[in-house]
Design an enzyme around this catalytic site. Structure first.
Site, PDB file in Angstrom:
ATOM      1  N   ALA A   6       0.836  -1.217   0.000  1.00  0.00           N
ATOM      2  CA  ALA A   6       0.000   0.000   0.000  1.00  0.00           C
ATOM      3  C   ALA A   6       0.862   1.254   0.000  1.00  0.00           C
ATOM      4  CB  ALA A   6      -0.904  -0.007   1.230  1.00  0.00           C
ATOM      5  N   TYR A  63      10.744   3.205  -0.754  1.00  0.00           N
ATOM      6  CA  TYR A  63      10.216   1.832  -0.656  1.00  0.00           C
ATOM      7  C   TYR A  63       8.968   1.700  -1.544  1.00  0.00           C
ATOM      8  CZ  TYR A  63       7.669  -2.063   1.605  1.00  0.00           C
ATOM      9  OH  TYR A  63       6.952  -3.205   1.859  1.00  0.00           O
ATOM     10  N   LYS A 122       8.334  -0.553  -5.033  1.00  0.00           N
ATOM     11  CA  LYS A 122       7.207  -1.481  -5.165  1.00  0.00           C
ATOM     12  C   LYS A 122       6.446  -1.209  -6.465  1.00  0.00           C
ATOM     13  CE  LYS A 122       7.314  -4.108  -1.475  1.00  0.00           C
ATOM     14  NZ  LYS A 122       7.722  -5.515  -1.656  1.00  0.00           N
ATOM     15  N   ASN A 151      -0.223  -3.427   5.769  1.00  0.00           N
ATOM     16  CA  ASN A 151       0.077  -3.647   7.200  1.00  0.00           C
ATOM     17  C   ASN A 151      -0.339  -5.012   7.724  1.00  0.00           C
ATOM     18  OD1 ASN A 151       1.235  -1.118   7.844  1.00  0.00           O
ATOM     19  ND2 ASN A 151      -0.803  -0.207   7.813  1.00  0.00           N
ATOM     20  N   LYS A 179       5.517  -2.276  23.606  1.00  0.00           N
ATOM     21  CA  LYS A 179       5.539  -1.163  24.565  1.00  0.00           C
ATOM     22  C   LYS A 179       4.521  -1.397  25.684  1.00  0.00           C
ATOM     23  CE  LYS A 179       7.142   2.280  21.212  1.00  0.00           C
ATOM     24  NZ  LYS A 179       6.861   3.548  20.524  1.00  0.00           N
ATOM     25  N   THR A 232      -4.400   7.430  10.777  1.00  0.00           N
ATOM     26  CA  THR A 232      -5.222   6.220  10.691  1.00  0.00           C
ATOM     27  C   THR A 232      -4.549   5.152   9.821  1.00  0.00           C
ATOM     28  OG1 THR A 232      -6.415   7.207   8.838  1.00  0.00           O
ATOM     29  CG2 THR A 232      -7.448   7.367  11.024  1.00  0.00           C
ATOM     30  N   ARG A 280      -4.635   5.826   5.980  1.00  0.00           N
ATOM     31  CA  ARG A 280      -4.544   4.750   4.982  1.00  0.00           C
ATOM     32  C   ARG A 280      -5.520   3.651   5.381  1.00  0.00           C
ATOM     33  NH1 ARG A 280       1.196   2.976   3.708  1.00  0.00           N
ATOM     34  NH2 ARG A 280       1.063   4.692   2.249  1.00  0.00           N
TER      35      ARG A 280
HETATM   36  P1  NAD Z   1      10.236  -9.614   6.167  1.00  0.00           P
HETATM   37  O1  NAD Z   1      11.272  -8.549   6.223  1.00  0.00           O
HETATM   38  O2  NAD Z   1       9.916 -10.336   7.427  1.00  0.00           O
HETATM   39  O3  NAD Z   1      10.593 -10.692   5.054  1.00  0.00           O
HETATM   40  C1  NAD Z   1      11.335 -10.390   3.912  1.00  0.00           C
HETATM   41  C2  NAD Z   1      12.456 -11.418   3.833  1.00  0.00           C
HETATM   42  O4  NAD Z   1      13.233 -11.159   2.657  1.00  0.00           O
HETATM   43  C3  NAD Z   1      13.429 -11.342   5.033  1.00  0.00           C
HETATM   44  O5  NAD Z   1      13.451 -12.564   5.731  1.00  0.00           O
HETATM   45  C4  NAD Z   1      14.762 -11.034   4.384  1.00  0.00           C
HETATM   46  O6  NAD Z   1      15.865 -11.675   5.000  1.00  0.00           O
HETATM   47  C5  NAD Z   1      14.547 -11.538   2.968  1.00  0.00           C
HETATM   48  N1  NAD Z   1      15.523 -10.923   2.062  1.00  0.00           N
HETATM   49  C6  NAD Z   1      15.848  -9.599   1.988  1.00  0.00           C
HETATM   50  N2  NAD Z   1      16.822  -9.412   1.099  1.00  0.00           N
HETATM   51  C7  NAD Z   1      17.125 -10.652   0.614  1.00  0.00           C
HETATM   52  C8  NAD Z   1      18.075 -11.120  -0.324  1.00  0.00           C
HETATM   53  N3  NAD Z   1      18.924 -10.276  -0.935  1.00  0.00           N
HETATM   54  N4  NAD Z   1      18.121 -12.443  -0.599  1.00  0.00           N
HETATM   55  C9  NAD Z   1      17.282 -13.317   0.042  1.00  0.00           C
HETATM   56  N5  NAD Z   1      16.366 -12.924   0.936  1.00  0.00           N
HETATM   57  C10 NAD Z   1      16.292 -11.615   1.228  1.00  0.00           C
HETATM   58  O7  NAD Z   1       8.927  -8.938   5.570  1.00  0.00           O
HETATM   59  P2  NAD Z   1       7.437  -9.491   5.498  1.00  0.00           P
HETATM   60  O8  NAD Z   1       6.622  -8.670   6.431  1.00  0.00           O
HETATM   61  O9  NAD Z   1       7.411 -10.958   5.596  1.00  0.00           O
HETATM   62  O10 NAD Z   1       7.053  -9.028   4.021  1.00  0.00           O
HETATM   63  C11 NAD Z   1       7.091  -9.913   2.905  1.00  0.00           C
HETATM   64  C12 NAD Z   1       6.829  -9.118   1.642  1.00  0.00           C
HETATM   65  O11 NAD Z   1       5.565  -8.439   1.743  1.00  0.00           O
HETATM   66  C13 NAD Z   1       7.861  -8.030   1.359  1.00  0.00           C
HETATM   67  O12 NAD Z   1       8.083  -7.947  -0.022  1.00  0.00           O
HETATM   68  C14 NAD Z   1       7.194  -6.770   1.839  1.00  0.00           C
HETATM   69  O13 NAD Z   1       7.695  -5.619   1.186  1.00  0.00           O
HETATM   70  C15 NAD Z   1       5.748  -7.052   1.502  1.00  0.00           C
HETATM   71  N6  NAD Z   1       4.828  -6.275   2.344  1.00  0.00           N
HETATM   72  C16 NAD Z   1       4.698  -6.583   3.664  1.00  0.00           C
HETATM   73  C17 NAD Z   1       3.835  -5.825   4.455  1.00  0.00           C
HETATM   74  C18 NAD Z   1       3.680  -6.119   5.920  1.00  0.00           C
HETATM   75  O14 NAD Z   1       2.903  -5.415   6.583  1.00  0.00           O
HETATM   76  N7  NAD Z   1       4.361  -7.102   6.490  1.00  0.00           N
HETATM   77  C19 NAD Z   1       3.101  -4.769   3.895  1.00  0.00           C
HETATM   78  C20 NAD Z   1       3.260  -4.492   2.540  1.00  0.00           C
HETATM   79  C21 NAD Z   1       4.109  -5.273   1.769  1.00  0.00           C
END
Ligand code: NAD
Length: 325
Positions: free
Chosen positions: A119, A149, A153, A178, A200, A219, A283
């Site tokens: 998002a 970031y 995306k 999120n 916290k 929000t 959001r």
């Molecule tokens: P996270 O950081 O827990 O997981 C991402 C993983 O990618 C990590 O374990 C990291 O070690 C791995 N990684 C990073 N660089 C790497 C590399 N060069 N080679 C191999 N592995 C690598 O994040 P998440 O919360 O599990 O999110 C997963 C995906 O969803 C991401 O692409 C994130 O941008 C997207 N996303 C997550 C959220 C959220 O709220 N969690 C929201 C929007 C988008």
């Protein structure tokens, strides 16, 4: 036996996804820089490797997997994404991974890769009113994300969809909003708001104080991990390429989030609003498109997800800090 590849399988969402796919009977390969932080991976094969390296990506995409999930990214909460200190790394690392994965999947004749956008790619100008943010999928352009970031995306979701148009792939793109739940990062600077608030509150004494970044009137909505996985799998197996929101539309202020968690913990806390990175003012996920295309939308209440998340983080806090005290 069906096979799946989960890139980012050591991360929060990826490690849960591996468990879900194993329950469905898949043979699963996971790849990440690191093993999951909080439980043993259930992947049949787990490769510790750097997906920025083309040779690594070539090695792990060595067969025609039935399902490929590309979740690996350089990622964190507001304290990581919005300070500006990590912008070059975030853009370079995540874009390199996505360029490598899209191209290798195409060359290995894999037709469908699920890609997790965010998002954070929505324009900041539609998220200035905390009571009425616009995150409909069609509102993405003219693009104006408030973080690098988000720009990365946006680039990468376009990349995967370009491979659909030019190479006959059927990649799927979701915009996560999120995601939270047990076994997510809860300390160290990369944690998100629900985990930070749970930590916290767990560390505060009843009647004490809790620090909140900004005035707390910003929000957001928060989606529990199980529903994120359900939406991810449904989209991947559907006939719709996206981009589509996967998020909750139960919008709350950060102050309300703190109240919910305090109630769960049975604590009364004074909110101390301090300066900190807060992101956009409002959001919320718009779930019209996912309902129309998949006949499904997330429905679990925020409070239900917070209960299990708080219980897990409270245990982590005790395990980590009681020892020290
Ligand atoms: P996270 O950081 O827990 O997981 C991402 C993983 O990618 C990590 O374990 C990291 O070690 C791995 N990684 C990073 N660089 C790497 C590399 N060069 N080679 C191999 N592995 C690598 O994040 P998440 O919360 O599990 O999110 C997963 C995906 O969803 C991401 O692409 C994130 O941008 C997207 N996303 C997550 C959220 C959220 O709220 N969690 C929201 C929007 C988008």
């Amino acid at each position: 036996m069906k096979t799946a590849l989960v890139l980012g399988a050591g991360g929060f969402i990826g490690s849960h996804l591996v468990k879900r796919l194993k329950r469905e009977g898949f043979w699963v390969r996971g790849v990440d820089l690191k093993f999951p932080a909080f439980s043993e991976t259930e992947a049949d094969d787990f490769v510790v490797g750097d997906l920025r390296e083309q040779s690594m990506v070539t090695g792990v995409i060595d067969r025609g997997f039935d399902e490929v999930y590309q979740l690996a990214a350089d990622m964190g909460g507001a304290g990581y994404i919005f300070t500006g200190e990590h912008d070059a790394d975030i853009m370079h690392n995540s874009a390199t991974i996505n360029l490598n994965v899209a191209d290798r999947a195409m060359k290995r004749n894999i037709k469908r890769v699920f890609y997790s956008s965010s998002a954070c790619m929505y324009p900041a100008y539609n998220q200035e009113d905390p009571d009425n943010p616009n995150c409909a999928e069609s509102s993405a352009y003219p693009a104006a994300p408030d973080s690098e970031y988000g720009w990365e995306k946006l680039f990468s979701e376009r990349l995967f969809l370009a491979y659909n148009r030019n190479y006959g792939m059927t990649n799927r793109v979701a915009r996560y909003h999120n995601i939270f739940g047990p076994e997510g990062t809860w300390q160290g600077g990369k944690e998100k708001a629900p985990a930070a608030v749970c930590r916290k509150v767990a560390m505060a004494t009843d009647g004490g104080e809790i620090e909140i970044w900004g005035d707390g009137n910003q929000t957001r909505s928060f989606l529990f991990i199980d529903e994120c996985l359900e939406g991810t799998i449904r989209l991947t197996r559907s006939g719709f390429e996206g981009p589509v929101n996967i998020g909750s539309d139960e919008m709350v202020t950060i102050n309300q989030l703190v109240d919910y968690v305090s109630d769960i913990a049975g604590k009364k806390l004074h909110k101390n609003h301090i300066t900190g990175p807060t992101g956009v003012r409002g959001r919320n996920s718009d779930n019209h498109l996912i309902e129309e295309k998949l006949g499904w939308r997330p429905s679990q209440s925020l409070k239900a997800g917070l209960e299990s998340t708080y219980a897990w983080i409270e245990r982590q806090v005790h395990a980590n800090y009681d020892r020290v005290a």
